[in-house]
Design a protein around this motif. Structure first.
Motif, PDB file in Angstrom:
ATOM      1  N   UNK A 259       0.829  -1.204   0.000  1.00 58.19           N
ATOM      2  CA  UNK A 259       0.000   0.000   0.000  1.00 58.19           C
ATOM      3  C   UNK A 259       0.865   1.256   0.000  1.00 58.19           C
ATOM      4  N   UNK A 260       1.949   1.216   0.749  1.00 63.44           N
ATOM      5  CA  UNK A 260       2.851   2.360   0.803  1.00 63.44           C
ATOM      6  C   UNK A 260       3.454   2.631  -0.574  1.00 63.44           C
ATOM      7  N   UNK A 261       3.857   1.578  -1.271  1.00 60.89           N
ATOM      8  CA  UNK A 261       4.408   1.745  -2.626  1.00 60.89           C
ATOM      9  C   UNK A 261       3.374   2.356  -3.567  1.00 60.89           C
ATOM     10  N   UNK A 262       2.121   1.921  -3.427  1.00 59.88           N
ATOM     11  CA  UNK A 262       1.041   2.440  -4.264  1.00 59.88           C
ATOM     12  C   UNK A 262       0.825   3.936  -4.005  1.00 59.88           C
ATOM     13  N   UNK A 263       0.816   4.320  -2.737  1.00 58.96           N
ATOM     14  CA  UNK A 263       0.623   5.731  -2.387  1.00 58.96           C
ATOM     15  C   UNK A 263       1.782   6.587  -2.904  1.00 58.96           C
ATOM     16  N   UNK A 264       2.977   6.055  -2.850  1.00 62.22           N
ATOM     17  CA  UNK A 264       4.149   6.809  -3.334  1.00 62.22           C
ATOM     18  C   UNK A 264       4.043   7.059  -4.835  1.00 62.22           C
ATOM     19  N   UNK A 265       3.546   6.070  -5.571  1.00 63.27           N
ATOM     20  CA  UNK A 265       3.374   6.233  -7.014  1.00 63.27           C
ATOM     21  C   UNK A 265       2.358   7.328  -7.309  1.00 63.27           C
ATOM     22  N   UNK A 266       1.276   7.377  -6.524  1.00 67.09           N
ATOM     23  CA  UNK A 266       0.270   8.421  -6.703  1.00 67.09           C
ATOM     24  C   UNK A 266       0.869   9.791  -6.421  1.00 67.09           C
ATOM     25  N   UNK A 267       1.689   9.873  -5.366  1.00 65.80           N
ATOM     26  CA  UNK A 267       2.241  11.157  -4.949  1.00 65.80           C
ATOM     27  C   UNK A 267       3.213  11.724  -5.980  1.00 65.80           C
ATOM     28  N   UNK A 268       3.838  10.836  -6.770  1.00 59.46           N
ATOM     29  CA  UNK A 268       4.737  11.303  -7.821  1.00 59.46           C
ATOM     30  C   UNK A 268       3.980  12.162  -8.827  1.00 59.46           C
ATOM     31  N   UNK A 269       2.748  11.793  -9.123  1.00 55.21           N
ATOM     32  CA  UNK A 269       1.931  12.510 -10.100  1.00 55.21           C
ATOM     33  C   UNK A 269       1.046  13.583  -9.481  1.00 55.21           C
ATOM     34  N   UNK A 270       0.831  13.492  -8.180  1.00 53.88           N
ATOM     35  CA  UNK A 270      -0.031  14.461  -7.495  1.00 53.88           C
ATOM     36  C   UNK A 270       0.622  14.868  -6.181  1.00 53.88           C
ATOM     37  N   UNK A 271       1.315  16.009  -6.213  1.00 53.27           N
ATOM     38  CA  UNK A 271       2.065  16.457  -5.044  1.00 53.27           C
ATOM     39  C   UNK A 271       1.155  16.858  -3.892  1.00 53.27           C
ATOM     40  N   UNK A 272      -0.121  17.073  -4.142  1.00 53.69           N
ATOM     41  CA  UNK A 272      -1.039  17.447  -3.076  1.00 53.69           C
ATOM     42  C   UNK A 272      -1.646  16.220  -2.397  1.00 53.69           C
ATOM     43  N   UNK A 273      -1.335  15.050  -2.923  1.00 54.14           N
ATOM     44  CA  UNK A 273      -1.861  13.827  -2.320  1.00 54.14           C
ATOM     45  C   UNK A 273      -1.180  13.600  -0.967  1.00 54.14           C
ATOM     46  N   UNK A 274      -1.979  13.348   0.064  1.00 53.63           N
ATOM     47  CA  UNK A 274      -1.443  13.140   1.418  1.00 53.63           C
ATOM     48  C   UNK A 274      -1.848  11.754   1.917  1.00 53.63           C
ATOM     49  N   UNK A 275      -0.922  11.094   2.614  1.00 51.29           N
ATOM     50  CA  UNK A 275      -1.261   9.796   3.201  1.00 51.29           C
ATOM     51  C   UNK A 275      -0.491   9.609   4.506  1.00 51.29           C
ATOM     52  N   UNK A 276      -1.040   8.749   5.340  1.00 46.94           N
ATOM     53  CA  UNK A 276      -0.376   8.382   6.582  1.00 46.94           C
ATOM     54  C   UNK A 276      -0.713   6.925   6.880  1.00 46.94           C
ATOM     55  N   UNK A 277       0.325   6.139   7.154  1.00 48.59           N
ATOM     56  CA  UNK A 277       0.135   4.711   7.434  1.00 48.59           C
ATOM     57  C   UNK A 277       0.670   4.398   8.824  1.00 48.59           C
ATOM     58  N   UNK A 278      -0.108   3.678   9.591  1.00 43.95           N
ATOM     59  CA  UNK A 278       0.295   3.275  10.943  1.00 43.95           C
ATOM     60  C   UNK A 278       0.405   1.752  10.975  1.00 43.95           C
ATOM     61  N   UNK A 279       1.594   1.249  11.355  1.00 46.93           N
ATOM     62  CA  UNK A 279       1.801  -0.199  11.445  1.00 46.93           C
ATOM     63  C   UNK A 279       2.240  -0.554  12.856  1.00 46.93           C
ATOM     64  N   UNK A 280       2.051  -1.831  13.223  1.00 48.32           N
ATOM     65  CA  UNK A 280       2.485  -2.267  14.548  1.00 48.32           C
ATOM     66  C   UNK A 280       3.957  -2.625  14.516  1.00 48.32           C
ATOM     67  N   UNK A 281       4.472  -3.178  15.637  1.00 43.86           N
ATOM     68  CA  UNK A 281       5.914  -3.421  15.759  1.00 43.86           C
ATOM     69  C   UNK A 281       6.432  -4.570  14.902  1.00 43.86           C
ATOM     70  N   UNK A 282       5.546  -5.287  14.221  1.00 38.17           N
ATOM     71  CA  UNK A 282       6.012  -6.351  13.322  1.00 38.17           C
ATOM     72  C   UNK A 282       5.560  -6.091  11.890  1.00 38.17           C
ATOM     73  N   UNK A 283       5.182  -4.854  11.581  1.00 35.94           N
ATOM     74  CA  UNK A 283       4.914  -4.476  10.212  1.00 35.94           C
ATOM     75  C   UNK A 283       3.505  -4.717   9.734  1.00 35.94           C
ATOM     76  N   UNK A 284       2.564  -5.007  10.608  1.00 37.49           N
ATOM     77  CA  UNK A 284       1.181  -5.232  10.202  1.00 37.49           C
ATOM     78  C   UNK A 284       0.416  -3.921  10.192  1.00 37.49           C
ATOM     79  N   UNK A 285      -0.420  -3.750   9.176  1.00 39.85           N
ATOM     80  CA  UNK A 285      -1.159  -2.524   8.984  1.00 39.85           C
ATOM     81  C   UNK A 285      -2.233  -2.351  10.059  1.00 39.85           C
ATOM     82  N   UNK A 286      -2.260  -1.136  10.669  1.00 32.30           N
ATOM     83  CA  UNK A 286      -3.283  -0.856  11.685  1.00 32.30           C
ATOM     84  C   UNK A 286      -4.249   0.233  11.219  1.00 32.30           C
ATOM     85  N   UNK A 287      -3.709   1.353  10.729  1.00 36.07           N
ATOM     86  CA  UNK A 287      -4.571   2.469  10.311  1.00 36.07           C
ATOM     87  C   UNK A 287      -4.002   3.134   9.070  1.00 36.07           C
ATOM     88  N   UNK A 288      -4.906   3.650   8.220  1.00 34.05           N
ATOM     89  CA  UNK A 288      -4.517   4.378   7.022  1.00 34.05           C
ATOM     90  C   UNK A 288      -5.327   5.664   6.938  1.00 34.05           C
TER      91      UNK A 288
END
Length: 211
Positions: free
Chosen positions: A181-210
């Motif tokens: 998901x992070x890679x996908x958001x980064x690709x979007x941000x390359x084309x849209x500098x106003x795109x904002x995202x925040x990802x929260x993961x736990x201590x073993x890399x599992x997704x908690x909040x987006x």
């Protein structure tokens, strides 16, 4: 150059003039010799002569270095070592060997020494399962020691266990949904500098909040 060694060759160990096709084969040979004799090895230094290719590598008994135990400093200053040089043919040649150690060798417990232990499949599964349950690494390892009847039955050192826990966490972060998901958001941000995202993961890399 092909290297085929017998068990007797490994027990005897390297001798001056012996040649290896690459440094991985060289290290594997000396490491197995060390395991059979009852000591552990470290790479002491290498010389690249200003380039990217190492031409001199020395492997030493790990008792050559200073060990700090609590508030005291202890060193065996062991001189056992293997010095090698990369020759013109691209092979690694043994230039000097010192086999004598100034301490006792312990082949019966070499599997518990740094670099010789291996984390078995069942232990790997337990370490990952406990880590996913948010058990701290120190308690995780202690729990596995108790389950197996003591640290001597782990088949590896606590450091090996800790390294595997960290490795499994990195793998989950690299290959899991959060990283995709992070890679996908980064690709979007390359084309849209106003795109904002925040990802929260736990201590073993599992997704908690987006966001």
């Amino acid at each position: 150059m092909e290297n085929e060694f017998t068990e007797e060759d490994v027990v005897v160990g390297p001798i001056s003039g012996m040649r290896f096709r690459d440094k991985d084969t060289l290290f594997a040979f000396y490491k197995e010799h060390a395991r059979l004799r009852g000591f552990s090895v470290i790479k002491r230094n290498s010389n690249k002569k200003g380039g990217d290719t190492a031409r001199y590598i020395t492997y030493c008994c790990d008792r050559t270095r200073i060990r700090r135990i609590k508030f005291t400093t202890k060193t065996n200053n062991c001189k056992a070592r293997l010095a090698t040089v990369l020759d013109d043919s691209g092979c690694w040649r043994v230039s000097k060997v010192v086999h004598d150690h100034n301490h006792d060798l312990l082949p019966s417990v070499s599997h518990l020494m740094a670099g010789h232990g291996s984390v078995c499949d069942s232990l790997k599964r337990d370490l990952v399962a406990h880590d996913r349950s948010s058990i701290r690494p120190s308690k995780n390892i202690r729990l596995d020691e108790v389950q197996r009847g003591g640290p001597q039955n782990l088949g590896c050192t606590p450091k090996d266990c800790r390294n595997y826990i960290l490795k499994s966490r990195n793998f989950e972060m690299q290959e899991g949904d959060a990283q995709s998901l992070l890679n996908f958001f980064r690709e979007i941000q390359v084309n849209d500098r106003e795109f904002f995202y925040s990802i929260d993961v736990d201590n073993i890399g599992r997704l908690r909040n987006v966001v």
